[in-house]
Design a protein around this motif. Structure first.
Motif, PDB file in Angstrom:
ATOM      1  N   UNK A 101      38.863 -24.019  -9.368  1.00 53.15           N
ATOM      2  CA  UNK A 101      38.873 -23.205  -8.158  1.00 53.15           C
ATOM      3  C   UNK A 101      39.343 -24.116  -7.033  1.00 53.15           C
ATOM      4  N   UNK A 102      40.534 -23.875  -6.562  1.00 53.73           N
ATOM      5  CA  UNK A 102      41.135 -24.725  -5.535  1.00 53.73           C
ATOM      6  C   UNK A 102      40.750 -24.228  -4.155  1.00 53.73           C
ATOM      7  N   UNK A 103      40.256 -25.144  -3.351  1.00 54.18           N
ATOM      8  CA  UNK A 103      39.892 -24.827  -1.972  1.00 54.18           C
ATOM      9  C   UNK A 103      40.927 -25.463  -1.057  1.00 54.18           C
ATOM     10  N   UNK A 104      41.301 -24.731  -0.021  1.00 52.66           N
ATOM     11  CA  UNK A 104      42.392 -25.173   0.839  1.00 52.66           C
ATOM     12  C   UNK A 104      41.968 -25.303   2.290  1.00 52.66           C
ATOM     13  N   UNK A 105      42.655 -26.179   2.983  1.00 52.57           N
ATOM     14  CA  UNK A 105      42.546 -26.260   4.422  1.00 52.57           C
ATOM     15  C   UNK A 105      43.623 -25.348   5.006  1.00 52.57           C
TER      16      UNK A 105
END
Length: 77
Positions: free
Chosen positions: A22-26
């Protein structure tokens, strides 16, 4: 409602029995691909933004790299 929805998606993904990241982004930018980005976790080793092209680079690398398998890293510049 958006947060609750996101939490439910994460729960379903984690309990799926599948391989996942699960990729979290800014904040996303239209900047050029650099191939240089930081991988951290929420509040740890992250910056304020990242270019969409670098997000794509990271995602493609995950296809044959299990470094972040079953984790939720955050990537940034």
């Amino acid at each position: 409602e958006v947060l609750k929805d996101s939490e439910e998606h994460s729960r379903v993904t984690r309990s799926s029995g599948l391989d996942w990241v699960i990729l979290r982004l800014t904040m996303l930018t239209e900047g050029p691909h650099t191939g240089r980005y930081r991988v951290g976790y929420v509040g740890v080793n992250t910056g304020p933004r990242i270019a969409r092209a670098d997000v794509a680079d990271f995602i493609l690398k995950q296809l044959d790299d299990d470094t972040y398998l079953h984790q939720s890293p955050m990537i940034s510049n």
